[in-house]
Design an enzyme around this catalytic site. Structure first.
Site, PDB file in Angstrom:
ATOM      1  N   LEU A  18       0.810  -1.218   0.000  1.00  0.00           N
ATOM      2  CA  LEU A  18       0.000   0.000   0.000  1.00  0.00           C
ATOM      3  C   LEU A  18       0.843   1.267   0.000  1.00  0.00           C
ATOM      4  O   LEU A  18       0.322   2.363  -0.211  1.00  0.00           O
ATOM      5  CB  LEU A  18      -0.946   0.014   1.211  1.00  0.00           C
ATOM      6  CG  LEU A  18      -2.112  -0.963   1.149  1.00  0.00           C
ATOM      7  CD1 LEU A  18      -2.795  -1.064   2.507  1.00  0.00           C
ATOM      8  CD2 LEU A  18      -3.110  -0.551   0.073  1.00  0.00           C
ATOM      9  N   GLU A  34      -6.935  -6.797   2.631  1.00  0.00           N
ATOM     10  CA  GLU A  34      -6.138  -7.393   3.693  1.00  0.00           C
ATOM     11  C   GLU A  34      -6.723  -8.688   4.252  1.00  0.00           C
ATOM     12  O   GLU A  34      -6.156  -9.281   5.169  1.00  0.00           O
ATOM     13  CB  GLU A  34      -5.945  -6.383   4.829  1.00  0.00           C
ATOM     14  CG  GLU A  34      -5.262  -5.104   4.403  1.00  0.00           C
ATOM     15  CD  GLU A  34      -3.814  -5.305   3.969  1.00  0.00           C
ATOM     16  OE1 GLU A  34      -3.245  -6.399   4.181  1.00  0.00           O
ATOM     17  OE2 GLU A  34      -3.233  -4.359   3.422  1.00  0.00           O
TER      18      GLU A  34
END
Length: 130
Positions: free
Chosen positions: A9, A72
């Site tokens: 990310l 996630e």
């Protein structure tokens, strides 16, 4: 609410586009954790006072949390999820910032400790070796 990111990310990494609409609060932040190479092309952290993980902090608008949770593998069930979402204190210089971070649930993902605590440097080193 803020999010500490330490892998895909981060700015310039493969999943950074998921943070489109988030505001970068700071770079060169850190948390107390151990960083692992999962062997799947992304890292994972486990909270620990024994080492430090380097990352970035983003201010996340409410509407982005569902996409982040999905990426996630987080649903709130630590028995089946890939990651937990927990609140930690990140440091950025002398500033301490309360932030969320995704931490490892699946013990089998702990393939190799990344001693530097820096996924981006580690990934670049691995690519140079290939």
């Amino acid at each position: 609410m803020k999010l500490f990111v330490y892998g895909t990310l981060c700015l310039g990494e493969s999943n950074h586009q998921v943070l489109s609409g988030a505001t970068r609060y700071g770079e060169k932040a850190s948390i107390h954790a151990v960083l692992y190479d999962t062997g799947c092309g992304y890292p994972a952290v486990e909270l620990s006072e024994s080492s430090t993980v380097i990352g970035e902090i983003y201010e996340i608008p409410d509407h982005l949390w569902a996409a982040l949770d999905e990426l996630e593998g987080y649903s709130g069930n630590s028995e089946t999820d890939l990651y937990n979402k927990v609140t930690v204190i990140a440091k950025m210089g002398l500033e301490e910032i309360e932030t969320e971070v995704y931490t490892i649930c699946d013990e089998s993902m702990k393939k190799k400790i990344i001693h530097s605590g820096d996924w981006i440097k580690y990934r670049k080193t691995i690519h140079k070796q290939k």
